[in-house]
Design an enzyme around this catalytic site. Structure first.
Site, mmCIF file in Angstrom:
data_model
loop_
_atom_site.group_PDB
_atom_site.id
_atom_site.type_symbol
_atom_site.label_atom_id
_atom_site.label_comp_id
_atom_site.label_asym_id
_atom_site.label_seq_id
_atom_site.Cartn_x
_atom_site.Cartn_y
_atom_site.Cartn_z
ATOM 1 N N GLU A 1 4.518 -3.862 12.390
ATOM 2 C CA GLU A 1 3.595 -2.753 12.092
ATOM 3 C C GLU A 1 2.407 -3.384 11.376
ATOM 4 O O GLU A 1 2.518 -3.769 10.214
ATOM 5 C CB GLU A 1 4.265 -1.710 11.183
ATOM 6 N N CYS B 1 -2.925 1.847 6.502
ATOM 7 C CA CYS B 1 -3.077 1.238 7.836
ATOM 8 C C CYS B 1 -3.770 2.191 8.790
ATOM 9 O O CYS B 1 -4.595 1.793 9.605
ATOM 10 C CB CYS B 1 -1.721 0.795 8.378
ATOM 11 N N GLU C 1 8.596 2.395 14.771
ATOM 12 C CA GLU C 1 9.504 2.777 13.696
ATOM 13 C C GLU C 1 9.406 4.284 13.560
ATOM 14 O O GLU C 1 8.603 4.931 14.218
ATOM 15 C CB GLU C 1 9.091 2.090 12.382
ATOM 16 N N ASN D 1 0.805 -1.237 0.000
ATOM 17 C CA ASN D 1 0.000 0.000 0.000
ATOM 18 C C ASN D 1 0.829 1.273 0.000
ATOM 19 O O ASN D 1 0.439 2.277 -0.596
ATOM 20 C CB ASN D 1 -1.028 -0.012 1.129
#
Ligand code: NAD
Length: 470
Positions: A242, A276, A451, A144
């Site tokens: 993630e 996300c 991150e 994505n």
């Protein structure tokens, strides 16, 4: 694939096709990597890492800065390639490529802050905390945001002196391969950064289970993340996960409705809802719910659907037929079960490409899958709430905890939401934006670790304590 700085074919010579999701046309044929190819890439990384780990942080940072400059010089070509393989409108692809350069520049800038710690613990006792590379690491990325997430991992991983093997998603591997090529043009030694294309269950698992890989940074769905974590446990590998999200957006009775509607539109329909941290559930105070719905529906009606390459397009296709079919299934289920009212959208245009209309669904039943699961496409479910407390309780009724936003002018509401909503990131009067300077990650089943930001340096380093008695 790119191993040891060279584009290479799969050992068994197999290939796979990359498609344009707007037309269904094949745009590239790439090597279909397997277990042996993953192993060859780890061999290359293992051979290259010790020397790279000895390069000074300043010189490692210089490679990142040069790569960032090359990415910036090639924004137009990279954005076009990203749109063709991924589907997003060219303007969003351009944003993503610029964001990729920003991330690499940010980590290049951190090169000069790299230092070991020194502590004087007593008259005859000193300690050093050394920041050392972890070694050979793997990065598994989704389709994505393939350029930005590549930079989120490669930037800090390489700055910290690690060697990396990247496994991109099979429906968006071209931009990560182009970026890896740019790193080599920027002076990165061969073998420090390798890309192996191929199926996740084969190449991804080969990397996660390879004993020489000491850390796995995975971005993708929660289901795959659980599998990665379980496999990595065998060698107690470091993992950063993630994962999926179902971000709530809370609109209070005093919100600036024009700004909130614009935030919901960008938050949900950017990248056709395949983000996300997209706005995946709307909780709107009942006093403003009708007006908000009216404005939202009008704005959704102004989102032309089409190929990402066409300048007028505001929303492109979904990345895959399977993704579009899941969205269609959720809307059909809502219609048939009468678990929500479709106020706009809910259909798909005739013709080629994986398109689905931007959709708003109100009066959504509490047990609807639209609220319980991660919906990775352009459907926005809207729920009316009596007050902020109800909004927060319902927002937290989810296995996910990635992002959340609150839209209000009231300082007490802002504080309340920031402290009570279960999420790794809470936005106040905005949604989606993640500058390189801030840590990013999820709580609950949205992930493990952080991150981005300076914190990423800890995630990509091994800290070693050395005690000295004088
Ligand atoms: P996915 O989990 O299907 O795939 C992600 C990557 O993992 C791909 O490269 C895939 O090939 C690989 N993979 C698949 N099976 C594997 C296995 N068994 N072992 C190792 N690797 C494997 O996810 P997706 O559909 O590509 O991406 C969408 C998901 O990613 C959504 O859930 C989205 O929320 C999440 N995501 C999270 C973030 C975040 O930062 N939290 C960012 C972007 C996307």
């Amino acid at each position: 694939m790119l191993i040891n700085g060279e584009r290479t074919a799969a050992i068994d010579g197999r290939t796979f096709a990359v498609m344009d999701p707007a037309t269904g046309e094949t745009i590239a044929s790439l090597s279909l990597g397997g277990i042996e190819d993953a192993r060859t890439a780890v061999d290359a990384a293992e051979a290259a890492q010790p020397d790279w780990g000895k390069v000074s942080p300043r010189d490692r940072a210089h490679v990142l800065a040069t790569a960032a400059r090359l990415v910036r010089e090639r924004v137009t070509a990279l954005a076009r390639e990203l749109t063709r393989e991924q589907g997003k409108p060219l303007r969003e692809a351009t944003d993503e490529i610029r964001g990729t350069a920003n991330v690499l520049e940010y980590y290049a800038g951190l090169g000069s802050t790299f230092r070991d710690e020194f502590h004087r613990l007593g008259p005859d006792l000193d300690a050093q905390v050394l920041r050392q590379p972890i070694g050979v690491c793997a990065a598994v990325i989704p389709w994505n945001m393939p350029a930005l997430l590549f930079a989120w991992k490669a930037g800090p991983a390489l700055l910290c002196g690690n060697a990396l093997v990247v496994k991109p998603a099979s429906t968006a591997p071209l931009t990560p391969l182009a970026l890896a090529g740019i790193f080599h043009e920027a002076g990165l030694p061969g073998g420090v950064l390798n890309v192996v294309t191929g199926p996740g269950e084969v190449v991804g698992e080969a990397l996660v289970t390879e004993p020489r890989v000491r850390k796995v940074s995975f971005t993708g769905s929660t289901a795959t993340g659980k599998r990665v974590m379980a496999l990595a446990a065998a060698d107690v590998k470091r993992v950063t996960l993630e994962l999926g999200g179902s971000d709530p957006m809370i609109v209070c009775e005093d919100a600036d409705l024009a700004a909130a509607v614009a935030g919901a539109i960008a938050g949900r329909y950017y990248n056709s809802g395949q983000v996300c941290t997209a706005v995946k559930r709307l909780y709107v105070h009942e006093a403003v719910a009708d007006e908000f719905t009216r404005r939202l529906t009008a704005a959704v009606g102004q989102l032309p659907l089409g190929s990402g390459l066409a300048p007028e397009t505001r929303m492109g296709p979904l990345n895959s037929a399977a993704g579009r079919d899941r969205i269609r299934g959720l809307v059909d289920e809502t219609r048939e079960g009468e678990t929500g009212t479709i106020v706009i959208g809910g259909g798909e245009p005739e013709g080629a490409g994986h398109f689905y209309e931007p959709t708003v669904i109100t009066d959504v039943a509490e047990d609807s899958r639209l609220l319980r699961e991660e919906v990775f496409g352009p459907i926005l479910p809207l729920v009316r709430v009596r007050d902020l407390d109800e909004a927060i309780v319902r927002a937290n009724r989810s296995p996910y905890g990635l992002g959340a936003s609150i839209w209000t002018r009231n300082p007490a509401y802002k504080r309340e939401a920031a402290s009570r909503v279960e999420a790794g990131i809470v936005w106040v009067n905005l949604h989606l934006k993640v500058p390189p300077e801030v840590p990013f990650g999820g709580t609950k089943q949205s992930g493990l670790g952080r991150e981005n930001g300076i914190q990423a340096l800890d995630a990509w380093s091994e800290e070693k304590t050395v005690l000295f008695r004088s």
